[in-house]
Design a protein around this motif. Structure first.
Motif, PDB file in Angstrom:
ATOM      1  N   ARG A 105       0.831  -1.192   0.000  1.00 12.40           N
ATOM      2  CA  ARG A 105       0.000   0.000   0.000  1.00 12.40           C
ATOM      3  C   ARG A 105       0.872   1.251   0.000  1.00 12.40           C
ATOM      4  O   ARG A 105       1.750   1.390   0.828  1.00 12.40           O
ATOM      5  CB  ARG A 105      -0.910   0.009   1.234  1.00 12.40           C
ATOM      6  CG  ARG A 105      -1.986  -1.067   1.229  1.00 12.40           C
ATOM      7  CD  ARG A 105      -2.803  -1.023   2.509  1.00 12.40           C
ATOM      8  NE  ARG A 105      -1.969  -1.266   3.680  1.00 12.40           N
ATOM      9  CZ  ARG A 105      -2.388  -1.151   4.934  1.00 12.40           C
ATOM     10  NH1 ARG A 105      -3.624  -0.757   5.177  1.00 12.40           N
ATOM     11  NH2 ARG A 105      -1.579  -1.401   5.946  1.00 12.40           N
ATOM     12  N   MET A 106       0.585   2.137  -0.924  1.00 13.35           N
ATOM     13  CA  MET A 106       1.279   3.412  -0.994  1.00 13.35           C
ATOM     14  C   MET A 106       0.367   4.498  -0.424  1.00 13.35           C
ATOM     15  O   MET A 106      -0.855   4.354  -0.403  1.00 13.35           O
ATOM     16  CB  MET A 106       1.652   3.745  -2.446  1.00 13.35           C
ATOM     17  CG  MET A 106       2.795   2.892  -2.988  1.00 13.35           C
ATOM     18  SD  MET A 106       4.407   3.304  -2.236  1.00 13.35           S
ATOM     19  CE  MET A 106       4.635   1.939  -1.108  1.00 13.35           C
ATOM     20  N   PRO A 107       0.951   5.598   0.077  1.00 14.23           N
ATOM     21  CA  PRO A 107       0.128   6.687   0.638  1.00 14.23           C
ATOM     22  C   PRO A 107      -0.915   7.177  -0.359  1.00 14.23           C
ATOM     23  O   PRO A 107      -0.631   7.309  -1.558  1.00 14.23           O
ATOM     24  CB  PRO A 107       1.164   7.782   0.923  1.00 14.23           C
ATOM     25  CG  PRO A 107       2.456   7.053   1.092  1.00 14.23           C
ATOM     26  CD  PRO A 107       2.389   5.887   0.146  1.00 14.23           C
ATOM     27  N   PRO A 108      -2.139   7.458   0.098  1.00 20.80           N
ATOM     28  CA  PRO A 108      -3.222   7.882  -0.808  1.00 20.80           C
ATOM     29  C   PRO A 108      -2.880   9.109  -1.646  1.00 20.80           C
ATOM     30  O   PRO A 108      -3.361   9.238  -2.779  1.00 20.80           O
ATOM     31  CB  PRO A 108      -4.388   8.170   0.154  1.00 20.80           C
ATOM     32  CG  PRO A 108      -4.102   7.344   1.364  1.00 20.80           C
ATOM     33  CD  PRO A 108      -2.597   7.318   1.488  1.00 20.80           C
ATOM     34  N   TRP A 109      -2.074  10.036  -1.089  1.00 20.90           N
ATOM     35  CA  TRP A 109      -1.779  11.264  -1.825  1.00 20.90           C
ATOM     36  C   TRP A 109      -1.013  11.008  -3.115  1.00 20.90           C
ATOM     37  O   TRP A 109      -1.012  11.847  -4.015  1.00 20.90           O
ATOM     38  CB  TRP A 109      -1.020  12.262  -0.957  1.00 20.90           C
ATOM     39  CG  TRP A 109       0.223  11.726  -0.287  1.00 20.90           C
ATOM     40  CD1 TRP A 109       0.326  11.286   0.997  1.00 20.90           C
ATOM     41  CD2 TRP A 109       1.535  11.582  -0.859  1.00 20.90           C
ATOM     42  NE1 TRP A 109       1.612  10.870   1.261  1.00 20.90           N
ATOM     43  CE2 TRP A 109       2.369  11.046   0.151  1.00 20.90           C
ATOM     44  CE3 TRP A 109       2.075  11.852  -2.109  1.00 20.90           C
ATOM     45  CZ2 TRP A 109       3.724  10.771  -0.075  1.00 20.90           C
ATOM     46  CZ3 TRP A 109       3.423  11.589  -2.334  1.00 20.90           C
ATOM     47  CH2 TRP A 109       4.228  11.050  -1.321  1.00 20.90           C
ATOM     48  N   MET A 110      -0.381   9.846  -3.224  1.00 16.50           N
ATOM     49  CA  MET A 110       0.380   9.557  -4.446  1.00 16.50           C
ATOM     50  C   MET A 110      -0.522   9.470  -5.673  1.00 16.50           C
ATOM     51  O   MET A 110      -0.080   9.721  -6.797  1.00 16.50           O
ATOM     52  CB  MET A 110       1.170   8.258  -4.291  1.00 16.50           C
ATOM     53  CG  MET A 110       2.421   8.397  -3.456  1.00 16.50           C
ATOM     54  SD  MET A 110       3.470   6.935  -3.554  1.00 16.50           S
ATOM     55  CE  MET A 110       4.893   7.495  -2.599  1.00 16.50           C
ATOM     56  N   ALA A 111      -1.798   9.116  -5.464  1.00 19.50           N
ATOM     57  CA  ALA A 111      -2.729   8.994  -6.580  1.00 19.50           C
ATOM     58  C   ALA A 111      -2.976  10.329  -7.270  1.00 19.50           C
ATOM     59  O   ALA A 111      -3.331  10.373  -8.451  1.00 19.50           O
ATOM     60  CB  ALA A 111      -4.050   8.396  -6.103  1.00 19.50           C
ATOM     61  N   GLY A 112      -2.771  11.433  -6.545  1.00 16.48           N
ATOM     62  CA  GLY A 112      -3.030  12.747  -7.123  1.00 16.48           C
ATOM     63  C   GLY A 112      -1.810  13.463  -7.656  1.00 16.48           C
ATOM     64  O   GLY A 112      -1.905  14.626  -8.071  1.00 16.48           O
ATOM     65  N   ILE A 113      -0.658  12.793  -7.678  1.00 12.45           N
ATOM     66  CA  ILE A 113       0.581  13.461  -8.084  1.00 12.45           C
ATOM     67  C   ILE A 113       0.513  13.977  -9.518  1.00 12.45           C
ATOM     68  O   ILE A 113       1.071  15.033  -9.838  1.00 12.45           O
ATOM     69  CB  ILE A 113       1.784  12.514  -7.885  1.00 12.45           C
ATOM     70  CG1 ILE A 113       2.187  12.518  -6.395  1.00 12.45           C
ATOM     71  CG2 ILE A 113       2.972  12.922  -8.753  1.00 12.45           C
ATOM     72  CD1 ILE A 113       3.386  11.660  -6.074  1.00 12.45           C
TER      73      ILE A 113
END
Length: 224
Positions: A105-113
């Motif tokens: 699992r990667m931090p959720p904020w990475m999806a918005g990069i």
């Protein structure tokens, strides 16, 4: 000069080996603003590392950490506390590791990069270098350890520059590689991102353990 650089070099290597920031900058380099956001993330990273390490050095040096026994004891206790915190982070990282065969699992904020503006890219670089607990503790540890040595102003400046440069190599490397390597760079960076995603928790656990023990070992002798 060599003594000051030697004090900060280990901390710099610990900062450089940071899987999540490396993954973040690689994701930026696959976004449609890659040529701007990658360098902006790097700029934020460099500014934060330089600011945290320099401020801690200046505060410790102002307290005469190299000559005043009370101030030196304070720095030693701070290093021990930093070390204990890193050991606690090691335990948390180990507990949060993905089960064998499961998707990491990667931090959720990475999806918005991909939608980041240059300002957000810069801000993320600042956060991951200067606010992220592991890098904050290591940068503070570097500044305090350097102050205990009591270097000249020139030696301190050079040592802090070395700390920032070495601590930024794994962020600057992908940015420069992407700007000059073309399609070959994209393929290599994608492989690196995949490996780091899978092994992030294991790498961080080892780093937290090594540097936690190292800080405690540095802090105890001056107190005995």
């Amino acid at each position: 000069m060599a003594q000051g650089i030697g004090e900060v070099l280990t901390f710099a290597i610990g900062v450089a080996i940071s899987p999540v920031p490396i993954i973040a900058v690689i994701l930026m380099l696959f976004s449609h603003r890659a040529k701007v956001n990658g360098p902006m993330f790097l700029a934020g990273w460099v500014v934060a590392l330089g600011a945290v390490s320099s401020i801690v050095y200046l505060v410790s040096d102002a307290g005469d950490a190299s000559t005043d026994s009370t101030a030196a004891d304070g720095v030693s206790w701070a290093q021990i506390v930093f070390g204990v915190l890193l050991l606690l982070l090691a335990g948390r990282s180990w507990r949060n590791r993905p089960a064998p065969g499961s998707e990491p699992r990667m931090p959720p904020w990475m999806a918005g990069i991909d939608a980041f503006t240059p300002g957000k890219a810069f801000g993320l670089g600042v956060l991951l270098a200067g606010v992220n607990p592991k890098n904050l503790l290591l940068a503070a540890g570097a500044g305090s350890a350097l102050a205990v040595v009591g270097p000249s102003t020139t030696e301190a400046v050079v040592s802090l520059i070395v700390f920032v440069v070495v601590g930024s190599l794994t962020i600057a490397g992908p940015v420069l590689f992407h700007l000059t390597g073309g399609d070959r760079a994209k393929a290599s960076l994608d492989l690196a991102k995949g490996w780091l995603s899978v092994h992030n928790d294991a790498v961080m656990t080892v780093l937290f353990l090594v540097f936690g023990v190292n800080l405690i070992a540095k802090g105890i002798p001056p107190l005995t």
